[in-house]
Write an enzyme that holds these catalytic residues in place. Sequence first.
Site, PDB file in Angstrom:
ATOM      1  CG  ASP A 441      41.876  35.421  41.079  1.00 29.81           C
ATOM      2  OD1 ASP A 441      42.036  35.301  39.844  1.00 29.81           O
ATOM      3  OD2 ASP A 441      41.421  34.518  41.808  1.00 29.81           O
ATOM      4  CG  ASN A 449      31.732  29.648  36.200  1.00 28.50           C
ATOM      5  OD1 ASN A 449      30.683  30.281  36.090  1.00 28.50           O
ATOM      6  ND2 ASN A 449      32.880  30.055  35.672  1.00 28.50           N
ATOM      7  CG  HIS A 454      29.569  28.446  32.234  1.00 32.91           C
ATOM      8  ND1 HIS A 454      30.868  28.676  32.611  1.00 32.91           N
ATOM      9  CD2 HIS A 454      29.523  27.123  31.872  1.00 32.91           C
ATOM     10  CE1 HIS A 454      31.589  27.579  32.478  1.00 32.91           C
ATOM     11  NE2 HIS A 454      30.789  26.604  32.034  1.00 32.91           N
ATOM     12  CG  ASP A 458      28.656  34.833  32.004  1.00 35.39           C
ATOM     13  OD1 ASP A 458      29.860  34.564  32.232  1.00 35.39           O
ATOM     14  OD2 ASP A 458      28.036  34.422  31.003  1.00 35.39           O
ATOM     15  CD  GLU A 484      39.078  33.142  38.023  1.00 33.61           C
ATOM     16  OE1 GLU A 484      39.682  32.277  38.649  1.00 33.61           O
ATOM     17  OE2 GLU A 484      38.771  33.019  36.804  1.00 33.61           O
TER      18      GLU A 484
END
Length: 569
Positions: A441, A449, A454, A458, A484
């Site tokens: 994680d 973010n 975003h 990504d 994530e």
Amino acid sequence: MGVVRVQHETKMENQSWLKKLARRLGPGHIVNLCFIVVLLFSTLLTWREVVVLEDAYISSQRNHLENVANALDKHLQYNVDKLIFLRNGMREALVAPLDFTSLRNAVTEFEQHRDEHAWQIELNRRRTLPVNGVSDALVSEGNLLSRENESLDNEITAALEVGYLLRLAHNSSSMVEQAVYVSRAGFYVSTLPTLFTRNVPTRYYGYVTQPWFIGHSQRENRHRAVRWFTSQPEHASNTEPQVTVSVPVDSNNYWYGVLGMSIPVRTMQQFLRNAIDKNLDGEYQLYDSKLRFLTSSNPDHPTGNIFDPRELALLAQAMEHDTRGGIRMDSRYVSWERLDHFDGVLVRVHTLSEGVRGDFGSISIALTLLWALFTSMLLLSWYVIRRMVSNMYVLQSSLQWQAWHDTLTRLYNRGALFEKACPLAKLCHTHQHPFSVIQVDLDHFKAINDRFGHQAGDRVLSHAAGLISSSLRAQDIAGRVGGEEFCVILPGANLTQAAEVAERIRLKLNEKEMLIAKSTTIRISASLGVSSSEETGDYDFEQLQSLADRRLYLAKQAGRNRVFASDNA
């Protein structure tokens, strides 16, 4: 453990090589290869037809032979079963004779006449057979003969009881011409009557000098089994050939005598003729265990042998390796099958002219037309099929990749990962290999973010996925299971090895900065939880993932950017 890991890795590499080969040989190439094979085999059409027809012909010959052999075997088995029944009855009578006055009188009569040159004891001509015997002096002259046994009286009464059974068992519909019990103590019981007492010695010594009697001595027949014997008539003799099935009668390790049934060859010949389908060609011949000719189903050659010594040698060589089979001799096909209840073999001879008159000409034409039609359809359809397969393969590959992968990270998605993981866990469980799971994680991903947008998030996910993939072994599998969150499957890796892989992933993620905006770089980190089947022996993937996920959150609670491989680490 090192050897197990190497073997597992080798197996994974072999599977990977097979997958690469399958991808390289796509459906289009396979379709082309199939049509090339068809064209190559078209040049071998004539040869192929011969092979197919020969197989069908051989099967037909064997089926016809098997039907006749089974019919003959069942009839012979019936006679063997009767012989075993008579032996069992004889044994019971030897151990526990019936306490009848007539039987006791027969024993007394034997004691009175045992010194006579020939004698006969008869209870009831309508119900039983007489016991015919010779004197003590004549018995003492034979090497295999003896009256020195304590159960001689019981044997006399047992012979009379068996005489009753022999009369009941013998009938005109049977192939058996004579059923007889011959005792080593100088007497016999036979379904063929002895009309004159003076003929008893000659007939008795005729029995005890036969191979079917001598062959049951304890030295010749150690297993005390049923045996078959063939008698061939001598030149200038009026006797006919016959086969005899016989079995020794023993009790308390003492050989009393022999029970036998004689079957004339002419009755076996008649049985063969009756068992054969009149619409079928071919000749059936019966041979004994030494390949001596006994009889034939052909009335034109009732005593002939159509095999020369060389052909008989070839046939004997073929019979050494199997109980049934076939061999081609010039223009004849010879099939053979050993009988279960006769020490011999049944042979079927089919000539070329008989085969030509059969149905195989029609079969050949049908096969030729079928092949021509099939080939024409293939050639006419080849172009359309080739195009359709190519288009479908491209579409299938694209859809399959999209269904199994996360388009952003190019790793397996959650569904595909679970589909891959469960069979791998089962395989490791079967071979007792370790199976480990790493749960990853990314730390502070939501903040990235929120702060950079975003698109930056990504790019972080894609960057992290690339680093995770580069840290794995060839057989390991990684997938994105959440926003994530990533999951790594390590078949064949124990907890220590999995922890080392997890640490390698953590270091790679943390040591490289990435550009997310103009003149803006960040360094990402991750928390990792590790679990393995060797901890509890549990190979359930969901349980292992849940355990790794719990340890992941322990790592986050401990300050993030670390690996937890246990609940206490």
